[in-house]
Scaffold this motif. Structure first.
Motif, short mmCIF file in Angstrom:
data_model
loop_
_atom_site.label_atom_id
_atom_site.label_comp_id
_atom_site.label_asym_id
_atom_site.label_seq_id
_atom_site.Cartn_x
_atom_site.Cartn_y
_atom_site.Cartn_z
N HIS A 279 44.18 -3.01 43.89
CA HIS A 279 45.62 -2.83 44.12
C HIS A 279 45.90 -1.45 44.71
O HIS A 279 46.62 -1.32 45.70
N PHE A 280 45.31 -0.40 44.13
CA PHE A 280 45.60 0.95 44.61
C PHE A 280 44.89 1.26 45.92
O PHE A 280 45.38 2.07 46.71
N ALA A 281 43.77 0.61 46.18
CA ALA A 281 43.14 0.75 47.50
C ALA A 281 44.09 0.22 48.57
O ALA A 281 44.24 0.84 49.64
N VAL A 282 44.75 -0.89 48.29
CA VAL A 282 45.72 -1.45 49.24
C VAL A 282 46.93 -0.54 49.39
O VAL A 282 47.43 -0.31 50.50
N VAL A 283 47.43 0.00 48.25
CA VAL A 283 48.57 0.92 48.30
C VAL A 283 48.25 2.11 49.22
O VAL A 283 49.07 2.49 50.08
N ILE A 284 47.07 2.69 49.06
CA ILE A 284 46.70 3.86 49.86
C ILE A 284 46.50 3.48 51.32
O ILE A 284 46.96 4.19 52.23
N LYS A 285 45.86 2.34 51.57
CA LYS A 285 45.65 1.91 52.96
C LYS A 285 46.98 1.67 53.66
O LYS A 285 47.18 2.10 54.81
N GLU A 286 47.89 0.99 53.01
CA GLU A 286 49.19 0.71 53.62
C GLU A 286 49.97 1.99 53.87
O GLU A 286 50.77 2.06 54.81
N SER A 287 49.73 3.02 53.06
CA SER A 287 50.46 4.28 53.23
C SER A 287 50.00 5.05 54.47
O SER A 287 50.76 5.86 55.01
N VAL A 288 48.76 4.82 54.91
CA VAL A 288 48.24 5.55 56.07
C VAL A 288 48.11 4.68 57.31
O VAL A 288 47.79 5.18 58.39
N ALA A 289 48.37 3.38 57.18
CA ALA A 289 48.23 2.47 58.31
C ALA A 289 49.42 2.62 59.27
O ALA A 289 50.52 3.01 58.87
N GLY A 290 49.20 2.34 60.52
CA GLY A 290 50.29 2.37 61.48
C GLY A 290 50.55 3.77 62.02
O GLY A 290 49.76 4.70 61.85
N LEU A 291 51.71 3.93 62.66
CA LEU A 291 52.03 5.18 63.36
C LEU A 291 52.39 6.31 62.41
O LEU A 291 52.04 7.46 62.64
N GLY A 292 53.13 6.01 61.35
CA GLY A 292 53.55 7.06 60.42
C GLY A 292 52.81 6.98 59.11
O GLY A 292 52.04 6.06 58.87
N THR A 293 53.06 7.96 58.27
CA THR A 293 52.44 8.00 56.95
C THR A 293 53.53 7.88 55.89
O THR A 293 54.56 8.55 55.97
N ASP A 294 53.31 7.00 54.91
CA ASP A 294 54.20 6.90 53.76
C ASP A 294 53.68 7.89 52.70
O ASP A 294 52.89 7.53 51.84
N GLU A 295 54.13 9.14 52.81
CA GLU A 295 53.60 10.19 51.95
C GLU A 295 53.87 9.94 50.48
O GLU A 295 53.04 10.28 49.63
N ASP A 296 55.02 9.36 50.16
CA ASP A 296 55.34 9.12 48.74
C ASP A 296 54.34 8.15 48.11
O ASP A 296 53.86 8.37 46.99
N SER A 297 54.01 7.07 48.82
CA SER A 297 53.04 6.11 48.29
C SER A 297 51.64 6.69 48.25
O SER A 297 50.88 6.46 47.30
N LEU A 298 51.29 7.45 49.27
CA LEU A 298 49.97 8.09 49.31
C LEU A 298 49.83 9.07 48.14
O LEU A 298 48.81 9.07 47.43
N THR A 299 50.86 9.89 47.95
CA THR A 299 50.84 10.84 46.84
C THR A 299 50.72 10.12 45.51
O THR A 299 49.90 10.50 44.66
N ARG A 300 51.54 9.09 45.31
CA ARG A 300 51.51 8.36 44.04
C ARG A 300 50.13 7.74 43.80
O ARG A 300 49.59 7.83 42.69
N GLY A 301 49.57 7.12 44.82
CA GLY A 301 48.28 6.45 44.66
C GLY A 301 47.18 7.40 44.25
O GLY A 301 46.33 7.07 43.40
N ILE A 302 47.17 8.60 44.82
CA ILE A 302 46.11 9.57 44.52
C ILE A 302 46.40 10.34 43.24
O ILE A 302 45.54 10.48 42.37
N VAL A 303 47.61 10.86 43.11
CA VAL A 303 47.94 11.69 41.95
C VAL A 303 47.83 10.92 40.64
O VAL A 303 47.32 11.44 39.65
N THR A 304 48.31 9.67 40.62
CA THR A 304 48.31 8.93 39.36
C THR A 304 46.95 8.35 38.99
O THR A 304 46.74 7.99 37.84
N ARG A 305 46.01 8.28 39.95
CA ARG A 305 44.73 7.64 39.65
C ARG A 305 43.52 8.59 39.74
O ARG A 305 42.41 8.20 39.38
N ALA A 306 43.73 9.84 40.17
CA ALA A 306 42.61 10.73 40.42
C ALA A 306 41.76 11.00 39.20
O ALA A 306 40.54 11.22 39.31
N GLU A 307 42.38 11.00 38.00
CA GLU A 307 41.57 11.24 36.81
C GLU A 307 41.43 9.98 35.96
O GLU A 307 41.13 10.06 34.77
N ILE A 308 41.62 8.82 36.61
CA ILE A 308 41.45 7.55 35.88
C ILE A 308 40.35 6.70 36.51
O ILE A 308 39.32 6.45 35.89
#
Length: 349
Positions: A279-308
């Motif tokens: 699920h979080f792999a998809v969240v992170i991929k979708e945040s960086v896919a395409g022309l722009g970056t969804d920084e909020d989703s990228l931040t959430r995906g990494i910050v909330t899971r980095a120590e889990i």
């Protein structure tokens, strides 16, 4: 790779089988990507270094990353408490005033107490939910991709921060009754955390879910009841029984039954329960896919899971997209924001 049910044993038994054991991996620390030094400075030393980084004409962002990016949740708590005692100022407030942009959002979220962080993310998601169901997926993640104790702590933090219950705020912001029922049911849950699975119940509830999907009655109470009451091991067994008995993965059949918001959130809940790292792999991929970056989703995906479980997320990312999560984050970010995210991913300064 063995399926979850194959690990439990054959499905061929005609009687109810119950298997109870300790969770395979109660300590996800080995799945974290943050790097904590073998010898950690005292909270006083860390606070002095942070305070010095704030002094002068400009903030030393690199020093902030070197300290906070290499401390676990309990160490960050000690730093916050010590900073307040030493300087009579909240460390969070200091970060807010000294920094800006996506870097500020990321490091502030990281520095917060994890239950308070998730409560804040949930509150912001509810304020934004009128703009799209994607914001409500954040609540699904908090309810279905964290431990029962953490969810309970989030609910307590929510009351303290926002002076109402998590459930009450969902009810006041989400107008759709089916979505409201699902979300309240999931966040109100306190699941049994150890591995207990009854295969007869798994088959029976797979049938119940299949009937709801076939008749397009996903808003029925028993669907919410199954997803919000059963422990995660039981639900994984139910999802495998569903695929074995009806030929398709349950999330695929839900998607085929319609493209509404309820189907969307049910799919997210099943994704979080069945294979959280995917699920979080998809969240992170979708945040960086395409022309722009969804920084909020990228931040959430990494910050909330980095120590889990970020080690597992990286592996799922590689399997799904035949590429490197680290490389994609580097390509889509820059400056201190990139340095901080890469530090949480175990590759930064």
């Amino acid at each position: 790779m063995y399926s979850f049910l194959e690990k439990l044993g054959s499905l061929g038994s005609s009687r109810s089988e119950t298997i109870s054991s300790v969770s395979e991996d109660n300590n996800n620390g080995s799945m974290a990507t943050i790097i904590v030094p073998d010898v950690v400075p005292s909270p006083v030393e860390d606070c002095q270094r942070l305070h010095k980084a704030f002094e002068g004409l400009g903030t030393d962002e690199k020093d902030l990353i070197k300290v906070l990016g290499h401390r676990n949740a309990s160490q960050r708590k000690e730093i916050r408490e010590t900073y307040l005692q030493l300087y009579n100022q909240s460390l969070i407030d200091a970060l807010q005033s000294e920094l800006s942009g996506d870097f500020r959002k990321a490091i502030v979220l990281w520095t917060m107490d994890p239950p308070e962080r998730d409560a804040k993310l949930a509150n912001e998601a509810l304020k934004m939910c009128k703009k799209g169901v994607k914001y409500l997926k954040i609540i699904i993640e908090i309810a279905c991709a964290t431990s029962p104790d953490h969810l309970m702590a989030v609910r307590q933090a929510y009351c303290s921060l926002f002076h109402c219950s998590f459930e009450e705020d969902i009810a006041s912001h989400v107008s759709s009754l089916p979505l409201r029922k699902l979300l309240v049911g999931l966040v109100s849950s306190y699941r049994y955390e150890r591995e207990v699975v009854d295969l007869a119940i798994a088959n029976s509830e797979a049938s119940t879910l299949n009937e709801a999907i076939k008749t397009k009655k996903l808003d029925q109470d028993h669907v919410v009841w199954i997803l919000s009451v059963r422990n995660f091991y039981q639900l994984k067994a139910t999802f495998e029984c569903y695929e074995k008995n009806y030929g398709n993965a349950i999330d695929k059949d839900i998607k085929s039954s319609g493209k509404g918001d309820l189907q969307n959130l049910l799919g997210a809940a099943i994704s979080c329960i069945e294979l959280t790292e995917k699920h979080f792999a998809v969240v992170i991929k979708e945040s960086v896919a395409g022309l722009g970056t969804d920084e909020d989703s990228l931040t959430r995906g990494i910050v909330t899971r980095a120590e889990i479980d970020m080690v597992r997320i990286k592996e799922q990312y590689r399997l799904l997209y035949k590429g490197s999560l680290d490389a994609d984050v580097i390509d889509d970010t820059s400056g201190d924001y990139r340095d901080f995210l890469m530090t949480l991913l175990g590759k930064g300064i």
